[in-house]
Design an enzyme around this catalytic site. Structure first.
Site, PDB file in Angstrom:
ATOM      1  CE  LYS A 103      -4.550   0.534   0.200  1.00 24.61           C
ATOM      2  NZ  LYS A 103      -5.497  -0.568  -0.355  1.00 24.61           N
ATOM      3  N   GLY A 215     -20.509   6.396   2.773  1.00 23.87           N
ATOM      4  CA  GLY A 215     -19.314   6.656   1.890  1.00 23.87           C
ATOM      5  C   GLY A 215     -19.838   6.372   0.267  1.00 23.87           C
ATOM      6  N   GLY A 217     -18.021   7.382  -2.453  1.00 21.68           N
ATOM      7  CA  GLY A 217     -16.867   7.561  -3.480  1.00 21.68           C
ATOM      8  C   GLY A 217     -16.956   6.470  -4.437  1.00 21.68           C
ATOM      9  CG  ASN A 218     -14.794   3.600  -7.957  1.00 24.16           C
ATOM     10  OD1 ASN A 218     -14.749   2.368  -7.221  1.00 24.16           O
ATOM     11  ND2 ASN A 218     -14.829   3.839  -8.901  1.00 24.16           N
ATOM     12  N   GLY A 220     -18.655   3.285  -2.809  1.00 21.10           N
ATOM     13  CA  GLY A 220     -20.059   3.398  -2.513  1.00 21.10           C
ATOM     14  C   GLY A 220     -21.108   3.632  -3.630  1.00 21.10           C
TER      15      GLY A 220
HETATM   16  N1  GLU Z   1      -6.865  -0.022  -3.677  1.00 17.86           N
HETATM   17  C1  GLU Z   1      -7.787  -1.213  -3.763  1.00 17.86           C
HETATM   18  C2  GLU Z   1      -8.113  -2.227  -2.528  1.00 17.86           C
HETATM   19  O1  GLU Z   1      -7.763  -1.668  -1.454  1.00 17.86           O
HETATM   20  C3  GLU Z   1      -7.507  -2.015  -5.189  1.00 17.86           C
HETATM   21  C4  GLU Z   1      -6.167  -2.284  -5.046  1.00 17.86           C
HETATM   22  C5  GLU Z   1      -5.608  -2.878  -6.528  1.00 17.86           C
HETATM   23  O2  GLU Z   1      -6.239  -2.854  -7.358  1.00 17.86           O
HETATM   24  O3  GLU Z   1      -4.361  -3.199  -6.532  1.00 17.86           O
HETATM   25  O4  GLU Z   1      -8.132  -3.366  -2.626  1.00 17.86           O
END
Ligand code: GLU
Length: 412
Positions: A103, A215, A217-218, A220
């Site tokens: 992350k 929420g 965002g994308n 929700g």
């Molecule tokens: N950010 C999204 C998650 O938390 C997608 C991560 C990704 O596609 O690598 O799962």
């Protein structure tokens, strides 16, 4: 405020007991394998140079290149990024895709920045981590307050540095730059698929079921759209400014349009204003926390009336709240499975980039449904067999896969 990384470690310890792991393996699992922490300095529109703290944490790569999004958020901390990178590791394992977990984050307030400043920030961030990422090393993606445009800038900067095309270095890209059909809606659509499966277990009719979503965002938005299409009734929605409620149902299309025009959901006609806290405690069948971590805690867990909680956000429920919900027979679809639709279609995007062979949306949706339904059913079977809650079952399946890979590599 609870520390999400301590919560992530508690979840590992709880699972380790079930899997009877030795101390060395547990210690390995409880910390990231690589942490990058750096300054991201950019020129602001007024000519000032401003510095933002940036992170990329690669938690565990036993099962493959690390994978996970990048968040731009004023409340980001190194510990939230650590927790989120751990959750990505388990998410990729339960989803059965050949990635480890990672992350990234920048402490900043994107709502107060111009497009030019955001572009500078995205490019500078990639310069800092370029040598540590790549289609076979670590593959970022969008997350809170980042999107396909952010990914486009990041891809372009990476390709300038390595001097060749490498679309597989990042997912969630615009279609024109090698993105995948179905990726934008994938997380929310995946949440709806999980809910569909959960209603079968709980013997609730999805058609007409009352849904509250925290929420907008994308995730929700696409959860709401997909559930509405499946015939469910969205009775409450919220964003960071507050929530709206109508027991007879809210039209998702109208809510999206209204928010686009007015910047928030507040004031949509035929709805009553409620707070984010009130939304969680509403009389409804299914509650979808789709915002940030630590929303359902020991303070409010007992007040939740929903029969199913679908964790569209990462880490919305604390371990203490988990125990209360389990006692109250609430069916929790844990985040690592519930929101895995995004990373699964990210995997499909990466495969398409690597093979140069692009798929139709129908095929992607079908393959996503198949993968999630299979993992969901494995979780339910394990929960029953081991007599544990769904999260522990999902963790047992996920952590076992990671540990097996670590053992085969001779790491433990
Ligand atoms: N950010 C999204 C998650 O938390 C997608 C991560 C990704 O596609 O690598 O799962």
């Amino acid at each position: 405020m609870e520390n999400p990384f301590l919560n992530a470690q508690k979840q590992i310890e709880k699972t380790a007991l079930k899997l009877k792991l030795d101390k060395k393996t547990i210690d390995f699992l409880k910390k990231p394998m690589r942490e990058l922490k750096f300054d991201v300095s950019i020129k602001m529109d007024n000519g000032d140079i401003k510095t933002f703290p940036g992170f990329r944490i690669q938690y565990n790569w036993a099962r493959g290149p690390t994978k996970g999004g990048i968040r731009f958020h004023p409340k980001e901390t190194i510990d939230t990024v650590r927790a989120l990178s751990a959750w990505m590791t388990w998410k990729c394992a339960i989803a059965d895709i050949p990635f480890g977990g990672a992350k990234g984050g920048i402490i900043c307030n994107p709502k107060e920045m111009s497009q030019k400043e955001l572009e500078n920030l995205s490019r500078e961030y990639i310069k800092q981590i370029a040598e540590f990422i790549g289609p076979n090393k670590d593959i970022p993606a969008p997350d809170v307050y980042t999107n396909s445009q952010t990914m486009a800038w990041m891809l372009d900067e990476y390709e300038k540095i390595v001097k060749h095309h490498a679309p597989g270095v990042i997912t969630g890209k615009p279609l024109e730059l090698g993105g995948s059909k179905g990726r934008t809606k994938a997380t929310g659509f995946g949440v709806a698929i999980n809910i569909r499966e959960a209603t079968k277990v709980m013997e609730i009719e999805l058609r007409g079921a009352k849904i509250a979503i925290q929420g907008f965002g994308n995730v929700g938005v696409y959860t709401a759209k997909s559930l509405e299409k499946m015939g469910a009734k969205i009775i409450a929605l919220s964003d960071s400014k507050g929530g709206i409620y109508n027991p007879n149902g809210i039209s998702v299309e109208q809510a999206i349009e209204y928010k686009q025009k007015n910047g928030s959901l507040k004031g949509l006609k035929d709805t009553k204003e409620i707070s984010n806290e009130e939304l969680l405690e509403l009389e409804c069948d299914i509650l979808v926390p789709a915002a940030l971590e630590n929303q359902i805690t020991k303070e409010n867990a007992n007040k939740i009336k929903a029969k199913i909680i679908a964790e569209a956000a990462n880490g919305p429920t604390t371990p203490e709240a988990d125990e209360i919900l389990h006692k109250n027979n609430v069916f929790v679809i844990p985040d690592i499975l519930c929101n895995a639709g995004g990373v699964i279609v990210s995997y499909f995007e990466w495969v398409q980039n690597i093979t140069g062979n692009y798929w139709e949306e129908e095929k992607i949706d079908e393959k996503l449904d198949e993968k999630l339904t299979k993992s969901f059913s494995q979780m339910v079977v394990t929960a029953e067999k081991e007599n544990v809650d769904n999260r522990t079952a999902a963790y047992i399946l996920a952590i076992k896969k990671v540990v097996d890979a670590m053992k085969l590599r001779g790491w433990v």
